[in-house]
Design a protein around this motif. Structure first.
Motif, PDB file in Angstrom:
ATOM      1  N   ALA A 238       0.827  -1.215   0.000  1.00  0.00           N
ATOM      2  CA  ALA A 238       0.000   0.000   0.000  1.00  0.00           C
ATOM      3  C   ALA A 238       0.863   1.268   0.000  1.00  0.00           C
ATOM      4  CB  ALA A 238      -0.938  -0.002   1.200  1.00  0.00           C
ATOM      5  N   ALA A 239       2.017   1.212   0.657  1.00  0.00           N
ATOM      6  CA  ALA A 239       2.882   2.398   0.706  1.00  0.00           C
ATOM      7  C   ALA A 239       3.413   2.716  -0.691  1.00  0.00           C
ATOM      8  CB  ALA A 239       4.034   2.166   1.682  1.00  0.00           C
ATOM      9  N   ARG A 240       3.775   1.658  -1.411  1.00  0.00           N
ATOM     10  CA  ARG A 240       4.269   1.839  -2.783  1.00  0.00           C
ATOM     11  C   ARG A 240       3.143   2.383  -3.680  1.00  0.00           C
ATOM     12  NH1 ARG A 240       8.012   3.141  -5.924  1.00  0.00           N
ATOM     13  NH2 ARG A 240       8.153   2.100  -7.936  1.00  0.00           N
ATOM     14  N   ALA A 241       1.931   1.880  -3.458  1.00  0.00           N
ATOM     15  CA  ALA A 241       0.777   2.358  -4.234  1.00  0.00           C
ATOM     16  C   ALA A 241       0.565   3.846  -3.973  1.00  0.00           C
ATOM     17  CB  ALA A 241      -0.475   1.566  -3.864  1.00  0.00           C
ATOM     18  N   ARG A 242       0.655   4.242  -2.703  1.00  0.00           N
ATOM     19  CA  ARG A 242       0.448   5.646  -2.334  1.00  0.00           C
ATOM     20  C   ARG A 242       1.483   6.538  -3.003  1.00  0.00           C
ATOM     21  NH1 ARG A 242      -0.984   4.383   2.682  1.00  0.00           N
ATOM     22  NH2 ARG A 242       1.188   4.306   3.350  1.00  0.00           N
ATOM     23  N   GLU A 243       2.746   6.074  -2.951  1.00  0.00           N
ATOM     24  CA  GLU A 243       3.871   6.850  -3.479  1.00  0.00           C
ATOM     25  C   GLU A 243       3.780   7.002  -5.014  1.00  0.00           C
ATOM     26  OE1 GLU A 243       7.358   4.976  -1.703  1.00  0.00           O
ATOM     27  OE2 GLU A 243       8.126   4.779  -3.757  1.00  0.00           O
ATOM     28  N   THR A 244       3.289   5.992  -5.701  1.00  0.00           N
ATOM     29  CA  THR A 244       3.253   6.028  -7.167  1.00  0.00           C
ATOM     30  C   THR A 244       1.875   6.429  -7.695  1.00  0.00           C
ATOM     31  OG1 THR A 244       2.756   3.649  -7.162  1.00  0.00           O
ATOM     32  CG2 THR A 244       5.050   4.262  -7.435  1.00  0.00           C
ATOM     33  N   LEU A 245       0.954   6.760  -6.786  1.00  0.00           N
ATOM     34  CA  LEU A 245      -0.431   7.115  -7.135  1.00  0.00           C
ATOM     35  C   LEU A 245      -1.105   6.016  -7.969  1.00  0.00           C
ATOM     36  CD1 LEU A 245      -0.322  10.970  -7.698  1.00  0.00           C
ATOM     37  CD2 LEU A 245      -0.755   9.702  -5.618  1.00  0.00           C
ATOM     38  N   HIS A 246      -1.033   4.814  -7.401  1.00  0.00           N
ATOM     39  CA  HIS A 246      -1.758   3.676  -7.953  1.00  0.00           C
ATOM     40  C   HIS A 246      -2.726   3.176  -6.882  1.00  0.00           C
ATOM     41  CE1 HIS A 246      -0.069   3.117 -11.875  1.00  0.00           C
ATOM     42  NE2 HIS A 246       1.171   3.217 -11.416  1.00  0.00           N
ATOM     43  N   SER A 247      -3.492   2.119  -7.236  1.00  0.00           N
ATOM     44  CA  SER A 247      -4.445   1.536  -6.292  1.00  0.00           C
ATOM     45  C   SER A 247      -4.058   0.107  -5.953  1.00  0.00           C
ATOM     46  CB  SER A 247      -5.849   1.520  -6.885  1.00  0.00           C
ATOM     47  OG  SER A 247      -6.361   2.824  -6.997  1.00  0.00           O
ATOM     48  N   THR A 248      -4.485  -0.311  -4.774  1.00  0.00           N
ATOM     49  CA  THR A 248      -4.373  -1.724  -4.409  1.00  0.00           C
ATOM     50  C   THR A 248      -5.661  -2.418  -4.857  1.00  0.00           C
ATOM     51  OG1 THR A 248      -5.423  -1.393  -2.272  1.00  0.00           O
ATOM     52  CG2 THR A 248      -3.017  -1.114  -2.357  1.00  0.00           C
TER      53      THR A 248
END
Ligand SMILES: [Zn+2]
Length: 312
Positions: A238-248
Motif C-alpha cells: 500500500a505504501a508503494r501504491a500511495r507513493e506512485t499514485l496507484h491503487s491496491t
C-alpha cells in the motif's frame, strides 16, 4: 445488442509474466473503440482477430508510455494499409504535438483524416454523444493528467407490444417506438404506454486506469454494469501504491462496492506478481463479483454482467 470489452494488455509499466501493457477494445455492434494503446497493441489486435480499419475512435487515458507507446505504430500501419476513413483520437493535449512531430520527422502524410480532441482532467466532460453511446471522461488521480472513460449506451427503441403491432400503421411505428402517442386518422389518441414496453436498461462500462483512490470516482461510476479498475498492488504494498499514485486490489474493490457496480474487472498488474491470486482474493473479500482481466477474453457488458468464475 452486442456490447463487450476485450482487454489486450493487463500489465503495468514493465511488461513481464507474459502480460502486455494497457489496451482494450470496446465493441458496440459493428463499431470498435480502442482504449489506451500500450506498446505492441497492433500485434495484439491482430492476434485477437480485430480489424484496425473498424476502429473509429481511440481514447488515451494519460501519457505514461505503457498507455500510449503503441499509438504511432498503429497510426503508421493504418496509413500503410491504405486507410482512408477518418479516425478520432481523444487524449491529453500534449499527445497532439508528440504525434505531429513524429509524423513530420518521418515525412509521413497520413492518408486518412486524424481528428484530435484534447481531454482535460478538471471535471467529467462529455467526449462523444451519438445515437448509440455517450462517452464521458473521468478525472483520475495520477502523477500526470489522467482520465478514465465512461461508456454508456443510449436507451434503445421501445419494443411494440406484439398484440398491438398490426393496429399501428407502418409509417407511425418508428414514432411510437420513439415514445410518441399514436394519433389515429379519426383523431383518437392511444397513449404510448398501451402500445409499447420499456426497453432494457442501457448498459454502461467504466475504465479507470491509472489512479490513486479518488473521492468522487465511486459517484461517477455509480451502478455501471462493468467496472475496470487498476489494481497494481496488494495491500501489502500500500505504501508503494500511495507513493506512485496507484491503487491496491482492496482499493479497487472498495470503489466497486461503494458504486454498486454489477461486476469488477481488475488489471494493470505489477510485474512483480507472477501469481495474481492474492490480488483477486483481496478484492473478492470486499467485492465478491470480481475477476482478473485476461488478455484476449471477451467480457459482455449488460444488466447481467457478472465476473466470470464468480457464479453470478
Ligand atoms: Zn500505467
Amino acid at each position: 445488442m452486442r456490447f463487450e470489452v476485450i482487454p489486450l494488455g493487463t500489465g503495468a509499466a514493465l511488461p513481464a509474466q507474459g502480460r502486455s501493457p494497457s489496451a482494450q477494445v470496446l465493441r458496440l455492434e459493428d463499431a470498435l473503440y480502442l482504449i489506451d494503446c500500450g506498446e505492441g497493441t497492433q500485434e495484439r489486435l491482430r492476434m485477437a482477430g480485430l480489424s484496425f480499419m473498424r476502429i473509429s475512435r481511440v481514447f488515451i487515458s494519460h501519457l505514461h508510455g505503457d498507455h500510449c507507446f503503441g499509438i504511432m505504430g498503429l497510426l503508421s500501419t493504418m496509413h500503410l494499409l491504405g486507410r482512408t476513413r477518418e479516425l478520432h483520437l481523444h487524449g491529453p493535449q500534449p499527445l497532439k504535438a508528440i504525434i505531429d512531430l513524429q509524423l513530420q520527422a518521418s515525412g509521413t502524410w497520413l492518408r486518412f483524416p486524424l481528428h484530435f480532441h484534447a481531454v482535460g482532467d478538471d471535471a467529467p466532460q462529455v467526449l462523444l454523444e451519438d445515437e448509440r453511446l455517450t462517452v464521458t471522461s473521468l478525472p483520475l488521480r495520477h502523477r500526470v493528467p489522467t482520465t478514465g472513460f465512461l461508456f454508456r449506451q443510449k436507451p434503445g427503441p421501445r419494443p411494440l407490444r406484439p398484440e398491438h403491432v398490426n393496429s399501428i400503421p407502418h409509417y407511425r411505428r418508428s414514432a411510437v417506438k420513439a415514445g410518441h402517442d399514436l394519433v389515429r386518422d379519426d383523431g383518437t389518441v392511444v397513449p404510448n404506454a398501451a402500445l409499447t414496453t420499456d426497453p432494457p436498461p442501457p448498459a454502461a462500462y467504466a475504465y479507470c486506469s491509472d489512479t490513486a483512490p479518488h473521492p468522487h470516482l465511486a459517484s461517477w461510476v455509480r451502478g455501471v454494469d462493468l467496472l475496470y479498475h487498476e489494481a497494481t498492488f496488494t495491500t501489502h504494498l500500500a505504501a508503494r501504491a500511495r507513493e506512485t499514485l496507484h491503487s491496491t486490489a482492496a482499493q479497487a474493490a472498495t470503489v466497486a462496492r461503494e458504486a454498486g457496480v454489477g461486476a469488477l474487472l481488475l488489471g494493470h498488474f505489477s510485474s512483480r506478481y507472477k501469481d495474481l491470486t492474492p490480488l483477486l482474493d483481496e478484492a473478492r473479500a470486499i467485492f465478491p463479483d470480481t475477476a482478473l482481466s485476461e488478455e484476449g477474453r471477451c467480457y459482455p457488458i449488460g444488466p447481467r454482467s457478472s465476473a466470470p468464475g464468480t457464479g453470478g
